[in-house]
Design an enzyme around this catalytic site. Structure first.
Site, short mmCIF file in Angstrom:
data_model
loop_
_atom_site.label_atom_id
_atom_site.label_comp_id
_atom_site.label_asym_id
_atom_site.label_seq_id
_atom_site.Cartn_x
_atom_site.Cartn_y
_atom_site.Cartn_z
N LYS A 170 0.87 -1.19 0.00
CA LYS A 170 0.00 0.00 0.00
C LYS A 170 0.90 1.23 0.00
O LYS A 170 1.58 1.51 0.98
CB LYS A 170 -0.92 0.01 1.21
N LYS A 223 -2.01 -1.67 -3.78
CA LYS A 223 -2.85 -0.47 -3.79
C LYS A 223 -1.97 0.76 -3.91
O LYS A 223 -1.04 0.89 -3.12
CB LYS A 223 -3.68 -0.40 -2.49
#
Length: 299
Positions: A170, A223
């Site tokens: 992320k 992500k």
């Protein structure tokens, strides 16, 4: 459609459906209307959903204590969704920011994120969500060791079949802005660069994935998706676990804004974007386009 997981936004109240201004077509729903939205999506063939809560400031505190309140909005919504739709797969969010008065994913102490103290809070949150019926927990906080900590709590309490989709890679991205609008969850100070990943660093993704896999993650997530297709492929080529990719709010908003201005064909851009994520190696795509994509297939 089988590859898609649809993020949904929950808000307090009744008969409420409010469009997120920076995400055309995406709304915050009160629980009664959220159940109707899930039913509609279910009929379109969407079988997996990821639930995010929007809380008013009065419900937030330093320790995110509302996050494990078994009578609170979010935990109650998980129970009701699974009671009404036992056949769907429901993923939940594990992080402090929707409930935190500081707006950070971890506990703030002396102006810094306290990693180990945060794990205790995430553990309470995770257990409450599992008890309510969540199928997949999504730790999005990026604290070190949180996958193993959560796995141990779940297994110890009899929830060994509750899965963990770790937000493995992320990145500290500029593409999260509309999501934070949707949840009113922007940090009250600073940024998240001390616990989210440097966009220039691909090698760290391998390290994080190895840690998450060894700690018991069932899925590894990247992500954002579109700006990190190389990271999706990197994890797909090096790990046997299913790879998920989050086609985030800013990626959705860019295409929507350009299409509204007539600068590109929104449907074709949506399809090409989702195809590129799949081609890079994603087994699962979390995307705000899920419902629109499914509707287009029915036409």
């Amino acid at each position: 459609v089988n590859d898609l997981l649809f993020p949904l936004f929950l808000t307090l109240g009744d008969n409420k459906k409010v469009e997120v201004s920076s995400m055309p077509g995406i709304c915050r729903f009160s629980l009664d209307l959220l159940l109707e939205e899930i039913n509609e999506c279910n009929n379109l063939g969407i079988k997996a959903f990821d639930l995010f809560p929007q809380y008013e400031e009065s419900k937030k505190d330093k320790f995110a204590s509302e996050s494990w309140n078994e009578e609170g909005m979010y935990i109650n919504a998980i129970r009701e969704i699974k009671r009404n739709f036992p056949e769907i797969c429901l993923m939940t969010d594990v992080a402090m920011d929707p409930y935190s008065s500081d707006g950070h994913d971890g506990l703030v102490q002396n102006g810094k994120i306290a990693n180990d103290e945060t794990l205790e809070i995430l553990g309470k949150m995770s257990l409450a969500q599992a008890k309510a019926g969540a199928d997949i927990l999504g730790p999005s906080d990026m604290m070190d060791g949180r996958v193993g900590f959560i796995r141990n709590i779940l297994d110890t309490n009899g929830y060994s079949e509750t899965s963990i989709m770790s937000y493995t890679a992320k990145y500290a991205s500029a593409f999260y802005g509309p999501f934070r609008d949707a949840l009113d969850s922007a940090p009250k100070f600073g940024d998240k660069k001390t616990y989210q990943m440097n966009p220039a660093n691909s090698r760290e993704a391998i390290i994080e994935a190895e840690l998450d896999a060894s700690e018991g993650a069932d899925f590894l997530m990247v992500k954002p998706a579109l700006a990190y297709l190389d990271i999706i492929k990197l994890l797909k080529d090096n790990f046997t676990l299913p790879i998920a990719a989050y086609n985030v709010s800013g990626e959705y908003a860019m295409i929507k804004a350009a299409a509204q201005n007539g600068w590109l064909d929104g449907t074709k851009a949506m399809n090409e974007s989702l195809l590129s994520i799949k081609r890079a190696g994603a087994d699962i795509i979390l995307t705000y386009f899920a419902k629109e994509f499914a509707q287009n297939l029915k036409v």
